[in-house]
Design a protein around this motif. Structure first.
Motif, PDB file in Angstrom:
ATOM      1  N   ASP A  89      42.445  -7.958   1.441  1.00  0.00           N
ATOM      2  CA  ASP A  89      41.622  -6.803   1.092  1.00  0.00           C
ATOM      3  C   ASP A  89      41.811  -5.670   2.094  1.00  0.00           C
ATOM      4  OD1 ASP A  89      40.675  -8.147  -1.060  1.00  0.00           O
ATOM      5  OD2 ASP A  89      38.668  -8.513  -0.268  1.00  0.00           O
ATOM      6  N   VAL A  90      41.911  -4.454   1.566  1.00  0.00           N
ATOM      7  CA  VAL A  90      42.013  -3.245   2.386  1.00  0.00           C
ATOM      8  C   VAL A  90      41.073  -2.197   1.802  1.00  0.00           C
ATOM      9  CG1 VAL A  90      44.397  -3.688   3.088  1.00  0.00           C
ATOM     10  CG2 VAL A  90      43.958  -2.348   1.031  1.00  0.00           C
ATOM     11  N   PRO A  91      40.688  -1.186   2.568  1.00  0.00           N
ATOM     12  CA  PRO A  91      39.822  -0.139   2.031  1.00  0.00           C
ATOM     13  C   PRO A  91      40.513   0.653   0.909  1.00  0.00           C
ATOM     14  CG  PRO A  91      39.882  -0.075   4.431  1.00  0.00           C
ATOM     15  CD  PRO A  91      40.973  -0.988   4.003  1.00  0.00           C
ATOM     16  N   VAL A  92      39.710   1.164   0.000  1.00  0.00           N
ATOM     17  CA  VAL A  92      40.237   2.069  -1.019  1.00  0.00           C
ATOM     18  C   VAL A  92      40.793   3.309  -0.324  1.00  0.00           C
ATOM     19  CG1 VAL A  92      39.667   3.468  -3.040  1.00  0.00           C
ATOM     20  CG2 VAL A  92      38.588   1.237  -2.729  1.00  0.00           C
ATOM     21  N   GLY A  93      41.973   3.726  -0.719  1.00  0.00           N
ATOM     22  CA  GLY A  93      42.618   4.867  -0.072  1.00  0.00           C
ATOM     23  C   GLY A  93      43.695   4.450   0.912  1.00  0.00           C
ATOM     24  N   THR A  94      44.043   3.163   0.923  1.00  0.00           N
ATOM     25  CA  THR A  94      45.064   2.672   1.848  1.00  0.00           C
ATOM     26  C   THR A  94      46.458   2.829   1.247  1.00  0.00           C
ATOM     27  OG1 THR A  94      43.551   1.055   2.830  1.00  0.00           O
ATOM     28  CG2 THR A  94      45.910   0.674   3.127  1.00  0.00           C
ATOM     29  N   GLU A  95      47.353   3.397   2.018  1.00  0.00           N
ATOM     30  CA  GLU A  95      48.754   3.466   1.640  1.00  0.00           C
ATOM     31  C   GLU A  95      49.491   2.280   2.253  1.00  0.00           C
ATOM     32  OE1 GLU A  95      49.423   8.319   1.261  1.00  0.00           O
ATOM     33  OE2 GLU A  95      50.168   7.240   3.007  1.00  0.00           O
ATOM     34  N   ILE A  96      50.436   1.719   1.501  1.00  0.00           N
ATOM     35  CA  ILE A  96      51.251   0.607   1.982  1.00  0.00           C
ATOM     36  C   ILE A  96      52.681   1.098   2.125  1.00  0.00           C
ATOM     37  CG2 ILE A  96      51.995  -1.759   1.574  1.00  0.00           C
ATOM     38  CD1 ILE A  96      49.609  -2.051  -0.338  1.00  0.00           C
ATOM     39  N   LEU A  97      53.226   0.965   3.335  1.00  0.00           N
ATOM     40  CA  LEU A  97      54.577   1.439   3.618  1.00  0.00           C
ATOM     41  C   LEU A  97      55.447   0.271   4.083  1.00  0.00           C
ATOM     42  CD1 LEU A  97      52.304   3.647   4.851  1.00  0.00           C
ATOM     43  CD2 LEU A  97      54.362   5.015   5.050  1.00  0.00           C
ATOM     44  N   GLY A 111      39.403  -2.297  -6.611  1.00  0.00           N
ATOM     45  CA  GLY A 111      39.798  -3.479  -7.367  1.00  0.00           C
ATOM     46  C   GLY A 111      41.273  -3.538  -7.717  1.00  0.00           C
ATOM     47  N   GLU A 112      41.989  -2.455  -7.491  1.00  0.00           N
ATOM     48  CA  GLU A 112      43.427  -2.439  -7.786  1.00  0.00           C
ATOM     49  C   GLU A 112      44.162  -3.377  -6.824  1.00  0.00           C
ATOM     50  OE1 GLU A 112      47.066   0.873  -8.078  1.00  0.00           O
ATOM     51  OE2 GLU A 112      45.160   1.369  -7.100  1.00  0.00           O
ATOM     52  N   SER A 113      45.107  -4.159  -7.358  1.00  0.00           N
ATOM     53  CA  SER A 113      45.882  -5.059  -6.506  1.00  0.00           C
ATOM     54  C   SER A 113      47.365  -4.941  -6.840  1.00  0.00           C
ATOM     55  CB  SER A 113      45.419  -6.513  -6.676  1.00  0.00           C
ATOM     56  OG  SER A 113      45.620  -6.958  -8.003  1.00  0.00           O
ATOM     57  N   VAL A 114      48.198  -5.178  -5.844  1.00  0.00           N
ATOM     58  CA  VAL A 114      49.648  -5.094  -6.023  1.00  0.00           C
ATOM     59  C   VAL A 114      50.306  -6.304  -5.381  1.00  0.00           C
ATOM     60  CG1 VAL A 114      49.716  -2.573  -6.166  1.00  0.00           C
ATOM     61  CG2 VAL A 114      49.904  -3.684  -3.933  1.00  0.00           C
ATOM     62  N   LEU A 115      51.385  -6.783  -5.997  1.00  0.00           N
ATOM     63  CA  LEU A 115      52.161  -7.890  -5.460  1.00  0.00           C
ATOM     64  C   LEU A 115      53.061  -7.356  -4.350  1.00  0.00           C
ATOM     65  CD1 LEU A 115      53.205 -10.828  -5.619  1.00  0.00           C
ATOM     66  CD2 LEU A 115      54.845 -10.030  -7.333  1.00  0.00           C
ATOM     67  N   ILE A 116      52.940  -7.931  -3.155  1.00  0.00           N
ATOM     68  CA  ILE A 116      53.704  -7.433  -2.014  1.00  0.00           C
ATOM     69  C   ILE A 116      54.750  -8.428  -1.537  1.00  0.00           C
ATOM     70  CG2 ILE A 116      52.230  -8.262  -0.134  1.00  0.00           C
ATOM     71  CD1 ILE A 116      53.697  -4.721  -0.472  1.00  0.00           C
ATOM     72  N   ALA A 117      54.547  -9.737  -1.824  1.00  0.00           N
ATOM     73  CA  ALA A 117      55.527 -10.767  -1.454  1.00  0.00           C
ATOM     74  C   ALA A 117      55.430 -11.899  -2.469  1.00  0.00           C
ATOM     75  CB  ALA A 117      55.279 -11.291  -0.037  1.00  0.00           C
TER      76      ALA A 117
END
Length: 325
Positions: A89-97, A111-117
């Protein structure tokens, strides 16, 4: 809680379970054949936006996150159990680089989630290698490792309105008077050391306000505190430019902050803006009227006093009309 707006972590998806090499052995069935099951899939790693969080402080010290491995297959064609997926979980508004600073995802919806690995598939058991010419294979596949990568988080607060201005201009006082927030208020510069959020409820709708720590001349080049938080202004839909009317030159105060915003990102200068002149209870009306002549005429300029509450509701009214337009 300490405000942290950048962090880096290592994510490791689950290893696939190994396939099994096994043969059916039962009474009266001497040649039962291969019955080794497949290994289970390793767990995936997801990043999920959570509106209950407002800082990345949880990832300041814990930086390694691993999903569960898949279980190995067993005899009797029993497949191994898949590993549990891991949600971070991360705060809303977090960018992933990624490691090179390339933007992968921007989580701006709760509630949005993304597959990272992605977890590895399990290895095949020997039952899958049986053919008409190879009836008793002993071959099986070991589980492969899951994806592993470093990722970087950069938090940019989501707010409808950003409060900008010099230190001690009264931004914290305005936020406190407007949203009943518990921000620290004092008569010295740099009272606010981290961005503060508050919610204004007015005429049936909510506005999220962000108090950005005081900017100074040279902030875009790293001076003062504000340079650390200029990124948060990018998320705001509208700006309230707070100016202390006890300053001798209001126009200089206005243009200095505008210049720093523009140096950081020219896009910030395109945002709708309200100029709010605070502390009018400390200045003569005639002097104030004379000073206001130099300020821009193409945007709302509202004199207020956070100390007495004078005209604060006029700011709310302008905000309400602006967001309804």
């Amino acid at each position: 809680m300490k405000f942290i707006d950048e962090a880096s972590i290592l994510v490791i998806a689950g290893k696939g379970g190994s396939g099994c090499s096994s043969f059916r052995r039962e009474k009266y069935i001497p040649f039962g054949g291969p019955d080794g099951g497949n290994g289970g899939k390793g767990g995936d790693v997801y990043i999920k936006a959570n509106s209950q969080l407002n800082t990345l402080v949880d990832y300041r010290h814990k930086r390694r996150f691993k999903a569960e491995d898949g279980k190995s297959g067993m005899g009797a064609l029993c497949a191994g159990k898949s590993g549990e997926d891991l949600y971070i979980d991360v705060p809303v508004g977090t960018e992933i680089l990624d490691e090179n600073g390339f933007l992968l995802f921007d989580l701006d919806v709760d509630g949005e989630s993304v597959l990272i690995a992605k977890g590895a598939e399990g290895g095949r058991g020997n039952a899958t290698f049986k053919t008409s010419t190879n009836r008793a294979p002993r071959t099986f596949e070991p589980g492969e490792p899951g994806e592993e990568r470093w990722i970087f988080f950069k938090l940019k607060l989501l707010a409808d309105v950003g409060l900008v201005g010099f230190p001690n201009a009264g931004k914290s006082s305005f936020l406190q008077a407007t949203t009943r927030s518990t921000t620290k208020v004092a008569d010295y510069p740099f009272t606010t050391l981290i961005p503060q959020l508050g919610v204004l409820k007015y005429k049936g709708r909510d506005f999220i306000l962000a108090d950005i720590p005081g900017l100074i001349e040279g902030a875009s080049e790293g001076k003062g505190l504000g340079h650390q938080f200029l990124a948060h202004v990018e998320r705001c839909k509208m700006l309230i430019h707070m100016i202390d009317v006890t300053n001798i030159d209001l126009m200089k105060s206005y243009t200095t902050i505008r210049s720093e915003l523009g140096k950081y990102s020219p896009e910030l200068l395109k945002k709708p803006e309200i100029v709010v002149l605070n502390k009018i209870d400390l200045i003569d009306e005639d002097i104030l009227r004379e000073q206001m002549k130099d300020l821009p005429k193409d945007m709302p300029v509202i004199p207020i006093s956070c100390a007495t509450g004078e005209n604060i509701e006029k700011v709310w009214e302008v905000l309400s009309r602006s967001f309804m337009a």
